[in-house]
Design a protein around this motif. Structure first.
Motif, PDB file in Angstrom:
ATOM      1  N   GLU A   1      -4.989  -4.718  -8.499  1.00 11.50           N
ATOM      2  CA  GLU A   1      -4.440  -3.384  -8.280  1.00 11.50           C
ATOM      3  C   GLU A   1      -5.587  -2.390  -8.175  1.00 11.50           C
ATOM      4  O   GLU A   1      -6.562  -2.479  -8.926  1.00 11.50           O
ATOM      5  N   MET A   2      -5.443  -1.452  -7.236  1.00 11.76           N
ATOM      6  CA  MET A   2      -6.507  -0.483  -6.992  1.00 11.76           C
ATOM      7  C   MET A   2      -5.902   0.886  -6.707  1.00 11.76           C
ATOM      8  O   MET A   2      -4.850   0.974  -6.066  1.00 11.76           O
ATOM      9  N   ARG A   3      -6.567   1.914  -7.174  1.00  7.13           N
ATOM     10  CA  ARG A   3      -6.176   3.294  -6.877  1.00  7.13           C
ATOM     11  C   ARG A   3      -7.346   3.968  -6.179  1.00  7.13           C
ATOM     12  O   ARG A   3      -8.471   3.966  -6.674  1.00  7.13           O
TER      13      ARG A   3
ATOM     14  N   VAL B   1      -3.790   9.920  -2.324  1.00  6.13           N
ATOM     15  CA  VAL B   1      -3.935   8.877  -3.335  1.00  6.13           C
ATOM     16  C   VAL B   1      -3.231   7.629  -2.816  1.00  6.13           C
ATOM     17  O   VAL B   1      -2.054   7.683  -2.429  1.00  6.13           O
ATOM     18  N   ALA B   2      -3.968   6.527  -2.789  1.00  6.72           N
ATOM     19  CA  ALA B   2      -3.424   5.254  -2.315  1.00  6.72           C
ATOM     20  C   ALA B   2      -3.396   4.253  -3.459  1.00  6.72           C
ATOM     21  O   ALA B   2      -4.368   4.136  -4.221  1.00  6.72           O
ATOM     22  N   PHE B   3      -2.285   3.550  -3.573  1.00  4.81           N
ATOM     23  CA  PHE B   3      -2.127   2.479  -4.554  1.00  4.81           C
ATOM     24  C   PHE B   3      -1.968   1.163  -3.799  1.00  4.81           C
ATOM     25  O   PHE B   3      -1.056   1.022  -2.972  1.00  4.81           O
ATOM     26  N   ILE B   4      -2.852   0.224  -4.060  1.00  4.29           N
ATOM     27  CA  ILE B   4      -2.820  -1.070  -3.383  1.00  4.29           C
ATOM     28  C   ILE B   4      -2.623  -2.161  -4.430  1.00  4.29           C
ATOM     29  O   ILE B   4      -3.303  -2.175  -5.467  1.00  4.29           O
ATOM     30  N   ARG B   5      -1.683  -3.038  -4.157  1.00  2.00           N
ATOM     31  CA  ARG B   5      -1.488  -4.218  -5.008  1.00  2.00           C
ATOM     32  C   ARG B   5      -1.496  -5.458  -4.125  1.00  2.00           C
ATOM     33  O   ARG B   5      -0.890  -5.457  -3.044  1.00  2.00           O
TER      34      ARG B   5
ATOM     35  N   GLN C   1       0.879  -1.177   0.000  1.00  2.00           N
ATOM     36  CA  GLN C   1       0.000   0.000   0.000  1.00  2.00           C
ATOM     37  C   GLN C   1       0.911   1.220   0.000  1.00  2.00           C
ATOM     38  O   GLN C   1       1.676   1.431   0.938  1.00  2.00           O
ATOM     39  N   LEU C   2       0.842   2.004  -1.065  1.00  2.00           N
ATOM     40  CA  LEU C   2       1.661   3.204  -1.210  1.00  2.00           C
ATOM     41  C   LEU C   2       0.741   4.419  -1.194  1.00  2.00           C
ATOM     42  O   LEU C   2      -0.263   4.443  -1.902  1.00  2.00           O
TER      43      LEU C   2
END
Length: 365
Positions: free
Chosen positions: A300-302, A282-286, A224-225
């Motif tokens: 993958e989700m934004r 903004v969160a990036f989840i993989r 999670q970024l």
């Protein structure tokens, strides 16, 4: 109903959204109140909350009416209700580790400008809290404010206030229970630690992780970024202040995995400061895993949200739960509300379990 009188430490973006929201929902009905998990808790509606004291260390806020301070730089959250009641003057707080030196290197509109007024002592703050009639103190200090959080926790206890810890300093979840014992004995409730946003990166990541476990998908790796442009993200560029934040966010997800993941396979935490994003996060989840037949898959989700309003609706519920506990004479950790509203409660539960515990608490069962 009587008003729920609160005090806030840190008049930043999160406090601004909370205070705007209290005013925004006044005069509305349950039918047209969008964005709340509960319209009414124990007879209290969102507009029944009143801020009676506030503390900060920024020169543009200290000595200023709260109605102006919530919109003063470096606050950059969205304004959805500008009509804030006047009459509460922001007092100078105690700095301790509530300010990171690296923030001095950024433009004033982006960072804190330390007030030149003398810092308030513990006795000063306790006196203000007592004279204001506050019942609950909310901690909105910057991430990494370990000493300052313990200082204000002590002020709340000595002034006879409930304490809501919105940041990842482990007060309610301290395994030794040093503060909890004091609050239990005094009949004062604590909710904490580290507020979980209404629909943010952590709760979304938890739901997806729980879904993997329930559907028999082996989760092998995940990250999670997060990026943002508010003072919270700027403050967290000092990685020494991030230790408890990373633990809090990571444990919130680890708690709902089918099997605990190895540290090399899970990375969760704030990633970078992007000034033009302001209060937008903004969160990036993989997520990578294996399906039936050991077949690989990935997701993958934004997620893009205004960070501070995303926490305010949760804070409004936390305040009302703390007030119910005060009315009931219930001290110590409020386990159901802490598990549902916070990333790092003393004990982790699934979100379904935490939701049921919180609802039982509200009903007094």
């Amino acid at each position: 109903m009587d008003k729920i009188k609160i005090a806030v430490v840190g008049v930043g973006n999160c406090a601004s959204s909370l205070i705007q929201g209290i005013r925004y929902y006044q005069g509305k009905s349950a039918q047209d109140a969008i964005g709340l998990m509960h319209w009414e808790i124990g007879g209290y509606e969102p507009g029944d909350i009143e801020v009676v004291a506030a503390f900060d260390i920024d020169a543009r806020k200290v000595g200023v009416d709260l109605s102006e301070a919530v919109f003063a730089p470096p606050n950059c959250t969205i304004v959805f209700c500008a009509d804030i009641p006047t009459g509460v003057i922001v007092r100078m707080g105690n700095i301790l580790d509530g300010f990171s030196d690296h923030m001095k290197n950024y433009p004033e509109k982006r960072t804190f400008v330390l007030a030149e007024e003398p810092e308030s002592s513990e006795a000063d703050i306790v006196k203000v809290l007592e004279e204001s009639g506050a019942e609950i103190l909310l901690n909105y200090l910057p991430v990494g404010s370990e000493e300052a959080t313990r200082f204000y926790t002590g002020c709340a206890y000595k002034a006879g206030l409930a304490f809501i810890n919105n940041i990842p300093v482990f007060i309610a979840s301290d395994p030794e229970g040093r503060w909890v014992r004091h609050f239990e004995e005094a009949g004062l409730p604590i909710i904490g630690d580290d507020i979980k946003a209404q629909l943010g990166a952590t709760i979304t990541h938890r739901v997806l992780t729980d879904l993997f476990a329930k559907r028999g998908v082996k989760l092998e790796r995940t990250y999670q970024l997060n990026t943002g442009g508010n003072t919270d993200f700027l403050n967290m560029l000092n990685h020494h202040r991030l230790a408890s934040k990373k633990v809090s966010k990571t444990e919130a997800v680890q708690a709902v995995t089918a099997l605990r993941m190895e540290e090399d396979n899970i990375h969760i935490g704030p990633s970078d400061y992007v000034p033009w994003q302001n209060d937008n996060k903004v969160a990036f989840i993989r997520m990578e895993g294996k399906l039936f037949g050991n077949i690989p898959m990935n997701l993958e989700m934004r997620l893009s949200v205004e960070d501070s309003p995303n926490s305010a609706g949760v804070a409004i519920d936390m305040i009302r739960c703390a007030k119910l506990a005060l009315n009931r004479g219930q001290g110590g950790i409020l386990e159901g509300p802490s598990a549902y509203f916070c990333k790092h409660p003393l004990r982790q539960f699934t979100d379904d379990e935490a939701f049921q515990m919180m609802e039982l608490f509200i009903r007094g069962e």
